[in-house]
Write an enzyme that holds these catalytic residues in place. Structure first.
Site, PDB file in Angstrom:
ATOM      1  N   SER A 137       7.281  -0.843   6.186  1.00  0.00           N
ATOM      2  CA  SER A 137       8.604  -0.344   5.805  1.00  0.00           C
ATOM      3  C   SER A 137       8.541   1.168   5.778  1.00  0.00           C
ATOM      4  O   SER A 137       7.460   1.746   5.617  1.00  0.00           O
ATOM      5  CB  SER A 137       8.979  -0.885   4.416  1.00  0.00           C
ATOM      6  N   TYR A 150       7.601  -1.438  -5.051  1.00  0.00           N
ATOM      7  CA  TYR A 150       7.695  -1.809  -3.637  1.00  0.00           C
ATOM      8  C   TYR A 150       7.056  -0.734  -2.758  1.00  0.00           C
ATOM      9  O   TYR A 150       6.327  -1.038  -1.807  1.00  0.00           O
ATOM     10  CB  TYR A 150       9.161  -2.010  -3.269  1.00  0.00           C
TER      11      TYR A 150
END
Length: 252
Positions: A137, A150
């Protein structure tokens, strides 16, 4: 007639994983779909088979090392592994974030990727032309407020990809990292906010055309289907409306 090359996709029950399975199958791979939700991957395997391609479903929790090792015994040779299983939980600041959420994100995104990659690396090497894809990501490259847990997990996954590439250079295995920015799928934000659909919708509010699962799957498939000597080390893909993790153009 030569057998179709095999591609394993983790987290294939929805979103980017399911889209990648469809596109790799259409590109000529025999896809092996893994995820915890057996009914979802069996339905997808049936859909892909009905479309004239090859697909098999295998229920698997990537954080269960014994189950992953058992799964890996099915493969003497493997062309592609797409490490897609992962996800986010919560958007609390570091000061009040739930350690259980952080732990679960690390277990799924990092340890899950490690488990499957370690277990299948011998088969990928034995193929003579293997590819490991790690779907990280843009959160693995820079941070943003409320994303600490995250971001930490995706930074770990990013470093795993970089380190593996260094360690196996000279073997017939490529390591490709694809790092998407804002992608609107049916479950990612809803899962992150524990079913709060109103809060999930705000993530994409006013954004002109966030990426779709198919957009990312197309990128993954393109990277995998480059000639064997071409390694796409890191590919960052964002919608045009997103300049960074924290800079997004919204019309409202």
């Amino acid at each position: 007639m030569a057998a179709s090359p095999i591609a394993v996709i983790t987290g294939a029950s929805s979103g980017i994983g399911a889209a990648t399975a469809r596109q790799l199958a259409a590109a000529g791979f025999r896809v092996v779909l893994t995820a915890r939700r057996k009914d979802r991957i069996e339905a997808l395997a049936a859909e892909i088979t009905e479309a004239g391609h090859e697909a098999t479903a295998y229920a698997l929790d990537v954080t269960d090392r014994a189950a992953v090792d058992e799964f890996a015994t099915a493969f003497r040779s493997l062309a592609v592994l797409v490490n897609n299983a992962g996800g986010a939980l919560g958007a609390d600041p570091v000061a009040t974030g739930d350690p259980a959420d952080w732990r679960q994100m690390y277990e799924t995104n990092v340890i899950g990727t490690l488990n499957v990659t370690q277990a299948l690396l011998p088969a990928l090497t034995a193929s003579g032309d293997g590819t490991v894809v790690i779907l990280s990501s843009t959160a693995g490259l820079s941070t943003y407020e409320g994303g600490g847990g995250y971001v930490a997990a995706k930074h770990g996954e990013h470093v795993l990809a970089e380190t593996l590439r260094l360690e196996i250079v000279g073997t017939p295995v490529r390591v490709i990292e694809v790092a998407p920015g804002m992608v609107k799928t049916e479950e990612f934000a809803t899962t992150r906010f524990r079913g709060d659909e109103e809060r999930a919708a705000k993530v994409y509010a006013g954004v002109d055309a966030p990426l779709t699962a198919d957009d990312v799957a197309d990128t993954i498939t393109w990277a995998i289907t480059r000639p064997s000597h071409v390694n796409i080390d890191l590919l960052v893909v964002r919608p045009r409306a997103q300049a960074s993790n924290s800079k997004v153009h919204r019309t409202v």
